[in-house]
Design an enzyme around this catalytic site. Structure first.
Site, mmCIF file in Angstrom:
data_model
loop_
_atom_site.group_PDB
_atom_site.id
_atom_site.type_symbol
_atom_site.label_atom_id
_atom_site.label_comp_id
_atom_site.label_asym_id
_atom_site.label_seq_id
_atom_site.Cartn_x
_atom_site.Cartn_y
_atom_site.Cartn_z
ATOM 1 N N SER A 49 69.487 72.165 46.276
ATOM 2 C CA SER A 49 68.184 72.818 46.427
ATOM 3 C C SER A 49 67.943 73.224 47.868
ATOM 4 O O SER A 49 68.449 72.594 48.807
ATOM 5 C CB SER A 49 67.079 71.847 45.987
ATOM 6 O OG SER A 49 65.805 72.300 46.386
ATOM 7 N N TYR A 107 62.507 64.013 47.318
ATOM 8 C CA TYR A 107 63.307 64.886 46.464
ATOM 9 C C TYR A 107 64.384 65.599 47.285
ATOM 10 O O TYR A 107 65.574 65.586 46.926
ATOM 11 C CB TYR A 107 62.417 65.926 45.766
ATOM 12 C CG TYR A 107 63.212 67.043 45.127
ATOM 13 C CD1 TYR A 107 64.038 66.797 44.034
ATOM 14 C CD2 TYR A 107 63.159 68.343 45.635
ATOM 15 C CE1 TYR A 107 64.777 67.813 43.454
ATOM 16 C CE2 TYR A 107 63.897 69.362 45.053
ATOM 17 C CZ TYR A 107 64.700 69.090 43.977
ATOM 18 O OH TYR A 107 65.447 70.100 43.406
ATOM 19 N N LYS A 111 68.679 65.274 47.268
ATOM 20 C CA LYS A 111 69.609 66.394 47.116
ATOM 21 C C LYS A 111 70.604 66.441 48.275
ATOM 22 O O LYS A 111 71.793 66.726 48.072
ATOM 23 C CB LYS A 111 68.833 67.714 47.013
ATOM 24 C CG LYS A 111 68.143 67.908 45.680
ATOM 25 C CD LYS A 111 69.150 67.931 44.527
ATOM 26 C CE LYS A 111 68.523 68.228 43.199
ATOM 27 N NZ LYS A 111 69.514 68.243 42.090
#
Length: 334
Positions: free
Chosen positions: A117, A141, A145
């Site tokens: 991402s 988050y 990643k």
């Protein structure tokens, strides 16, 4: 070759499955169905229900199906939730990836493609984000990643797997109504929801150092995301064992939040009824995040094909297919 697609019943995963099937690739789906929909998976495709934390089931699946490559899309992906539940996100996204990579190494998988991402970049202060832009995620988050990319590359080097990490930006659109995004977490569906409820869409911050004061983002059609995964998957077998390819998936063009909301009003027919209201900035929102797509073009010959108009039009068709009253509401505004 046989590819196992984790999260293959999800919004993006289902598009990847269809894209790979369309060119004759053999695929199977592994999904826990926490957010995925079994109806998205075409008939005839092998589906295994399971968690990426279940090492025994993963080993059995990879071995029994003779899997040569893995496309790993299964993950938790809501930024706000990751801030509230960081341990959950690290368990699902990092420990789950570790379990999957261990099973892949043990069963002789040769190729591994990781869905990453743009969140790994955090708040970059650049016009175009290249793959060499420093990674400094600002939420759990994004951290999971980035940690996932490190883990994928290290495992690839150690076990001779070719790997790819695909960093994609703001996903929207749908290939058809059946594959549309059912969540309301990204800008486009969030605006749809506000409009169809008779409320004004909200812009978080209108005083950024951008042409119209609102954040600028790189919106990418989910069909383009799927075609990029296909291009990477088909390229991996020809690359040196243990090598990695890390690329952005974006259009390389910025669209401001205000511009996108205006476009949504035009495409849906809501027009001025979609006029937004402004609210204070959200913590952690960078002013501009737009991809440089030069590397993926050079490495894979891939270029995004779909316009923002096509993204909104297809997303709206999917939204209305599930909520017929949305079209009736348009007529009430005319």
């Amino acid at each position: 070759m046989t590819w196992l697609i984790t999260g293959g019943a999800g919004f993006i995963g289902a598009h990847v499955v269809r894209s790979m099937l369309a060119v004759g690739e053999r695929v199977a789906v592994y999904d826990d169905f926490s957010t995925g929909d079994p109806a998205r998976v075409p008939g005839g495709v092998t589906v295994v229900k399971g968690s990426v934390l279940d090492g025994a089931l993963l080993r059995a699946t990879l071995s029994d199906l003779g899997v040569d490559g893995v496309v790993h899309l299964a993950a938790k992906k809501q930024v706000g939730e990751s801030v509230e539940r960081p341990l959950y996100y690290y368990r699902e996204n990092v420990q789950g990836l570790h379990t999957l990579l261990e099973a892949a190494a043990d069963t002789g998988v040769r190729h591994f493609l990781f869905s990453s991402s743009a969140a790994v970049y955090g708040m970059p202060d650049v016009d175009l984000v290249t793959e060499d832009t420093p990674c400094a995620p600002v939420n759990p988050y994004g951290e999971t990643k980035l940690a996932g990319e490190w883990l994928v590359r290290a495992a690839g080097r150690a076990h001779g797997m070719t790997t790819a990490c695909l960093r994609y930006f703001n996903v929207a659109g749908a290939a058809n109504e059946d594959l549309a995004d059912t969540g309301v977490f990204n800008l486009v569906p969030m605006v749809f929801e506000k409009m169809t409820q008779g409320s004004a869409p909200v812009i978080f911050g209108d005083d950024y150092d951008t042409p119209d004061g609102t954040c600028v983002r790189d919106f990418i059609h989910v069909e383009d995301i799927a075609s990029a995964h296909l291009a990477a998957a088909r390229a991996l077998p020809g690359r040196k064992p243990g090598s990695d390819l890390t690329v952005n998936i974006g259009r390389g063009e910025g669209v401001s939040v205000r511009e996108m909301i205006t476009l949504i009003g035009e495409v849906t027919g809501y027009g001025s009824a979609a006029a937004p209201v402004s609210a204070p900035r959200r913590i952690g929102d960078p002013a501009r995040v737009v991809a440089s797509a030069d590397r993926i073009r050079a490495e894979l010959g891939w270029t995004a094909r779909h316009s923002p108009h096509a993204m909104v039009e297809s997303a709206w068709a999917g939204w209305c297919a599930r909520r017929p009253s949305a079209r009736w509401a348009v007529e009430a505004t005319e």
